[in-house]
Each structure stands twice: as structure tokens, then as C-alpha cells.
Design a protein around this motif. Structure first.
Motif, PDB file in Angstrom:
ATOM      1  N   PRO A  96       1.269  -3.140 -32.293  1.00  0.00           N
ATOM      2  CA  PRO A  96       2.528  -3.727 -31.828  1.00  0.00           C
ATOM      3  C   PRO A  96       3.507  -2.661 -31.354  1.00  0.00           C
ATOM      4  N   ALA A  97       4.377  -3.068 -30.425  1.00  0.00           N
ATOM      5  CA  ALA A  97       5.332  -2.109 -29.858  1.00  0.00           C
ATOM      6  C   ALA A  97       6.276  -1.577 -30.928  1.00  0.00           C
ATOM      7  N   VAL A  98       6.559  -2.411 -31.916  1.00  0.00           N
ATOM      8  CA  VAL A  98       7.475  -2.003 -32.985  1.00  0.00           C
ATOM      9  C   VAL A  98       6.709  -2.055 -34.310  1.00  0.00           C
ATOM     10  N   ALA A  99       6.682  -0.944 -35.018  1.00  0.00           N
ATOM     11  CA  ALA A  99       5.953  -0.889 -36.285  1.00  0.00           C
ATOM     12  C   ALA A  99       6.738  -1.598 -37.383  1.00  0.00           C
ATOM     13  N   LEU A 151      12.659  -0.187 -27.793  1.00  0.00           N
ATOM     14  CA  LEU A 151      13.387  -0.871 -28.858  1.00  0.00           C
ATOM     15  C   LEU A 151      14.829  -1.160 -28.433  1.00  0.00           C
TER      16      LEU A 151
END
Lengths: 461, 216
Positions: A250-253, A352
Motif C-alpha cells: 500500500p502507498a501508506v504503511a 501522503l
């Protein structure tokens, strides 16, 4: 060594090689609960086939026990997959369920019952087999009708749950807006589970043919079915391998998201709400004149709405930070600096920073959503810190915008900050002079309006 | 939050006792329920399940969408009133003095909830305040039977902190029952608000949303 033992030896060796391959190559790169379970399952299969190859267990109840043990790995796989789709055992918080399952509590309950029902059916089939033994391991030997009962007891629930799991995987993969990789991943698992369902049907039909089919072409038909089963098994293994190998990061952990929730969001919300409370209560009177003058000066200089909002946010912050009352004690330069640094951390991550946004008003599509960068608070924090912590250095603000000069002039005039260091900092340039002129004009306009207001209020009617 | 509860009809202690017997039976059928008296705070993963139930998991959504979906699910009407300061300046001052940012009113009789927030709140705080109040509705905090407070002396301190209360008849989105302690209910409403904000912003980029399509 009998033919059955020879076959078991081959299958056991293949399972063991698969286990070693899984352990060396797949597990180190992706260690999920399922992959660990699959590895253990492969080892279990290898041990069962190995035992059959070493000891001649044909005939009687031992043959039934071995046959059931050989069914067990597939039954366990189906139970595990159903459990994973349901999100874990009922009443025990585990993993997340699949999206279509979360929306349907009945589906979760049905999938969650898989381990119980499947193991019960295996138990029941074992009991039937032990009471009425049949040649379960001799693949082409004629069998009594009880053998069909034994097979059907295991295969019917296996068909139902694997078929249901296949349908759920398709539903998950078909969700709108889903990334293509998830579509293929769920499709692969659906094919795998579909193959298990078909094997269950084929296996029951095979058992029926062993009981009731006779004549010359019996052997040929059974061989064809055996080949079909082998093809389905290979397809199933390949589909699962393909599904497991399709990975997505995913782009954001999760850890970053948690840090944002507990760090930045909490800090910004607390800071802004405390500032709002302070402005609405203790600092309101003190601020009114200064903020009105700032807004008017910005209007005179033709500054944009966003620049005016930044100027307003800055003068509010300066007023609250400089207020000595206890209600504003939490809005300190240190707290402002900490929040600014957290915002800077987010802004370092372009993806983000562009994604995190919030509406400028309720059901208001007129304004663009605010982001950490575009919200007035970000620039206001920097500007307010420069004005309040006036140590002569204003790193990052090489050439401040006009709204900054207007706020500085207004704050100095309202005795919120010491004017001398500010004058030094701004170096009395053209922008500063323009801000002073605009501020003086704004004050004049506001005084005129103040003078007119009582007269208008005194006017009869 | 404030609740306008209708007057209880006099069904008597018999029905209450009957309800007491029924509750554990009802809980048996609920998958992964936490209605046995204690539970932990809501996690982001559990919130993602709630979003899936509302049909919002993996999608980008605004707080308005969350409010509408929640209203549909709970089968109530939810009205959010952003009050401009110029209309009722005293409201802002009163809320600010009391340390509150918004107000939630709920009427069981009218089957509706109303959220009041001052228009002068900064946009992020306004959004989070509305989501916080919606979080109370999702948690079923307004359906608590306050006459059935647990006897905290009989429990360990840690357990009492996370004790839950039974509910009146009504729908809630959360799996677990609301906490007995008000501070915990407020904390969980804050958590729901922050989870909702990030889930709405990230859509299918949320790691929790992605987990729901990658169960193996």
C-alpha cells in the motif's frame, strides 16, 4: 512394494520437495499465517504419504484411517481459507474479513462454521469407514455402497465450503475501483477453490462409479476421471501459487498511518480547538481590532482570500501566544513549533501530503478542500513563530509575502509583539512601507466606520 | 451528547428479567461480538469492518457520505447544523467556555439525531467534531441503559476501565457495546473520527482497506 505404496512414495516425495521449496523460497519473502499453515500442511501430507509408502496398510480399517488422513490436508486447507475469509474464529478478534463477508453477517457465520462442520464430517466418515471397511486406497478396485457414503460425507461439505469460498473471492475481486492486482489475486484464489470444489464432485462421482459401474470400459472411465482429478489438482496448486505471488504494497504503511493519527492529527486538532476556544473567550476582545485592521489592509492591497486567511490566522496565533491568561497556556511557541515540524514531516511525503485533505465546510463544494500545505495554519504557524520568537533570524522566510508585513505591523501596533526587532527583521523595505501605508489606511477606514455606526444607530426609525 | 429518551412503559421487572435471559442467547449468534461486559478500544481494522458494512471501505468519501451511510444503516435521520457565529454568538462562547466543540441531540421518539457545531470552528476541527458526534451514534452510545451500571467494586481496575453497558432496543453499527465510562466513550469517538478522516482521504490506499481484499 505394491502399486499403492509406489504411488504414495511418489506423492510423498513430491510433497516433501514442495515443502522444502516453500520453506526456502516463498516463506522468507512473504510470511503470512496462511503461508506458514500451507507449509505445515505440505509437511503433513509428505509424512502421511511416506507412512503409506513404508508400511503396507492395504485392507481393513487401517486403509480407511490412511485414506481419511490423506483427505485431511485438503479439508484443513478449505477450513483455513473459509476462516481467513470470515476474519478468524467467532468471538476471537483476528484478521479482517474479506470485504463482501464484512457486509453480510450471515456469510461470516456460515464461513466461520467451516472448521467445525468439515472436521465433524471427517469424523463421521471415519466412523462409517471403521464400521463398514472398504478398499479406500485401492483406486480401481470395486467398492461396497458404504464407500460412497464415506466419500460423500467428506466431499459434500468440502464442495459446499470450497464453492462458497470461490464465490466470495470472485465477489471480493469484482469490487468497484479495486486495483487490478487484487482483481487477479482474488481471481486466482477463486480458481483454486473452484478446482477443489470440482475435485470434491469428481471424487464422489468416482466413488459411485467404483460401486456401480461394471463392464469393459469401467477401467477406462475411471482412468479418465483420475486424469481429470490430477489436472484439477495441478491447476489448483498453480492458481494458489499465482495468487500468493501477487503482492501489493500500500502507498501508506500501517505504522505511518498510526503515527499520523496519534501524532500530527491529534496535535493539530488540539492546537486548533484550543486556539478557537481561546479566541472565542479570552482573546476575543483583544483580537477584534487587530484582526479587523488586518482584513481591511489585505482588502486595500487587493490580496487574495487565501492570503487574507493566512494573515488572519497568524494574527490570531500571535494574540493567543502572547496572551498571559491561563486559558491560553497550551498555545505556546513550543507547541506551535512541534506542530509545524509534524506538518513538515507530512509535506516531505508528496503522495501522503496530496491525499490528506478535509473539506473547508459542511456540504460546501464551493471551496477547495484544505490540505496540510494549503490550510492557513501551516504558513500561519511559521509566520507567528517568526514574529513571536523574534531572535533576529527568520530562516526559511527570505522574502516574506505582503500579508506577513501587514500582520507584523498590526501586531506591533496592538503591542502584541515588540516593534523594534520586527523593524530590524523586515529591514524597512518597500514591502514594509506598503504594509504600513495599507495598515494606516485600514485603521482610518475602520475609525470612520466606527464613527458612523453610533450616528446610524441614533437615527430614528 | 444528549438523549431525549421516551418514558419507559411499565412492563415491569418480569420483562427485564426475560430480556436478561435473552441477551446471552442473542449474543451467541453474533459473530465476534464483544458484548460480554468488557472489551478493548476500537482498532483501525475494526473500524474498516464498519466501513465495509456501510459500503465505504476502499472508497474515498467525505464526512457527509459517512453521515448519510450511517443514517441509512441506523434507519434514523441525521441533521448537521453548522451555526454561523453571527446568528447565535452566545452559542459559540458558551461552547468555548464549557470546553466543548459541538453538541449531539438524539430523540428516540422522532427517530432523529441533530448535531450542532459553531461555524467559526477551523475546518479540520469542524470535520473532526462532526465525525466525533457521528462516532457516538455509530457506537450506540445513545442507546445505553443507564439504569444498569455495573458494580465496579466487584471488578479489577483494568477490567472496570473497559467495562461495557447493555443497550436498549435500537440499531448500532459497532460490534461491541458502548463503554461504561464516559471518558472511554469520548476517546473511542475521537478514534472513530480520526479513522474516518484518514479512511475517507486514502480510499483504497488505506492499508486496512487493502487487507480486506488480501485475506490469505
Amino acid at each position: 512394494m505394491s502399486a499403492a505404496q509406489h504411488q504414495a512414495l511418489v506423492l510423498g516425495s513430491v510433497s516433501f520437495v514442495a515443502f522444502v521449496f516453500f520453506l526456502c523460497f516463498l516463506l522468507p519473502s512473504k510470511r503470512t499465517k496462511f503461508s506458514v499453515f500451507a507449509a505445515c500442511n505440505l509437511l503433513f501430507v509428505a509424512l502421511v504419504f511416506g507412512a503409506v509408502a513404508l508400511v503396507d496398510l492395504s485392507g481393513g480399517r487401517a486403509e480407511i484411517m490412511v485414506a481419511v488422513m490423506m483427505e485431511l490436508p485438503v479439508v484443513l486447507i478449505v477450513a483455513w481459507v473459509c476462516l481467513a475469509l470470515a476474519g478468524g474464529l467467532p468471538d476471537l478478534p483476528g484478521n479482517l474479513p474479506a470485504e463482501p463477508v464484512a457486509r453480510r453477517p450471515w456469510l461470516r457465520a456460515v464461513l466461520g462454521s467451516a472448521p467445525l462442520i468439515l472436521l465433524l464430517s471427517v469424523g463421521l466418515a471415519t466412523a462409517v469407514g471403521l464400521v463398514w471397511p472398504s478398499p479406500a486406497l485401492r483406486v480401481y478396485a470395486p467398492a461396497p455402497p458404504q464407500f460412497v457414503v464415506l466419500k460423500a460425507l467428506i466431499m459434500a461439505p468440502e464442495w459446499f465450503y470450497s464453492g462458497l469460498a470461490a464465490v466470495v473471492f470472485v465477489m471480493a475481486g469484482r469490487a468497484s475501483g479495486l486495483k487490478r492486482r487484487f482483481y487477479f489475486k482474488n481471481l486466482a484464489f477463486s480458481v483454486g477453490m473452484g478446482c477443489i470444489a470440482l475435485i470434491a464432485v469428481e471424487s464422489t462421482v468416482f466413488a459411485g462409479l467404483r460401486v456401480w459401474l461394471s463392464g469393459g470400459n469401467r477401467g477406462a472411465i475411471l482412468e479418465i476421471l483420475n486424469t481429470v482429478e490430477a489436472c484439477l489438482a495441478i491447476t489448483c496448486i498453480l492458481a494458489f501459487a499465482a495468487g500468493l505471488s501477487l503482492r501489493y504494497t500500500p502507498a501508506v504503511a500501517t505504522t505511518l498511518l498510526h503515527r499520523l493519527q496519534t501524532g500530527w492529527l491529534r496535535a493539530q486538532e488540539q492546537f486548533e480547538s484550543l486556539e478557537w476556544q481561546a479566541v472565542s473567550t479570552v482573546a476575543a476582545d483583544r483580537l477584534t481590532h487587530a484582526s479587523d485592521a488586518v482584513v481591511e489592509a489585505c482588502r486595500i492591497k487587493g490580496l487574495s482570500e487565501s492570503e487574507t486567511q493566512r494573515a488572519l490566522a497568524t494574527i490570531r496565533l500571535v494574540a493567543v501566544m502572547r496572551d498571559p491568561s491561563s486559558e491560553t497556556q497550551h498555545i505556546t511557541p513550543d507547541a506551535a513549533r512541534e506542530l509545524y515540524e509534524l506538518q513538515q514531516e507530512i509535506l516531505c511525503d508528496d503522495v501522503l501530503a496530496s491525499k490528506i485533505s478535509w473539506a473547508a465546510g459542511w456540504r460546501s463544494r464551493a471551496h477547495e478542500p484544505q490540505t496540510v500545505k494549503s490550510a492557513p495554519l501551516h504558513d500561519a504557524l511559521k509566520a507567528a513563530l517568526d514574529l513571536v520568537d523574534n531572535d533576529g533570524e527568520s530562516e526559511g522566510v527570505r522574502t516574506p509575502p505582503l500579508w506577513y508585513y501587514i500582520v507584523a505591523v498590526s501586531a506591533a501596533d496592538a503591542k502584541m509583539i515588540d516593534p523594534a526587532p520586527v523593524s530590524m527583521q523586515l529591514r524597512d523595505g518597500a514591502e514594509h512601507r506598503a504594509a504600513v501605508e495599507a495598515y494606516d489606511d485600514a485603521r482610518r477606514v475602520l475609525r470612520m466606520l466606527d464613527d458612523q455606526r453610533p450616528r446610524m444607530e441614533d437615527r430614528p426609525g | 451528547m444528549n438523549v431525549e429518551a421516551p418514558k419507559r412503559d411499565l412492563t415491569g421487572p418480569f420483562l427485564n428479567r426475560l430480556a436478561g435471559f435473552w441477551r446471552p442467547l442473542r449474543n451467541l449468534s453474533a459473530a465476534r461480538s464483544h458484548v460480554n461486559g468488557t472489551r478493548s478500544l476500537l482498532t483501525a481494522a475494526e473500524f474498516q469492518e464498519e466501513l465495509a458494512i456501510l459500503g465505504l471501505s476502499g472508497r474515498r468519501f467525505e464526512p457527509e457520505d459517512y453521515s448519510d451511510a450511517l443514517a441509512d444503516y441506523l434507519d434514523i435521520s441525521i441533521a448537521v447544523h453548522v451555526i454561523p457565529d453571527s446568528w447565535y454568538p452566545e452559542l459559540t462562547r458558551l461552547l468555548a467556555f464549557s470546553g466543548r466543540l459541538g453538541e449531539l441531540r438524539y430523540s428516540e421518539q422522532l427517530n432523529m439525531a441533530a448535531i450542532f457545531v459553531p461555524g467559526s470552528l477551523p475546518p479540520l476541527v469542524l470535520t473532526l467534531t462532526i465525525l466525533h458526534e457521528l462516532g457516538h451514534l455509530a457506537a450506540g452510545d445513545l442507546l445505553i441503559e443507564f439504569d444498569e451500571q455495573p458494580d465496579e467494586d466487584d471488578q479489577h481496575a483494568e477490567e472496570a476501565k473497559f467495562a461495557t453497558l447493555p443497550l436498549k432496543k435500537g440499531t448500532k453499527l459497532a460490534r461491541g457495546n458502548p463503554f461504561a465510562e464516559e471518558s472511554l466513550r469520548e476517546r473511542e469517538a475521537n478514534l472513530r473520527a480520526s479513522y474516518a478522516l484518514f479512511a475517507g482521504c486514502l480510499g483504497d490506499d488505506s492499508p486496512h482497506a487493502y487487507d480486506m481484499y488480501d485475506v490469505l
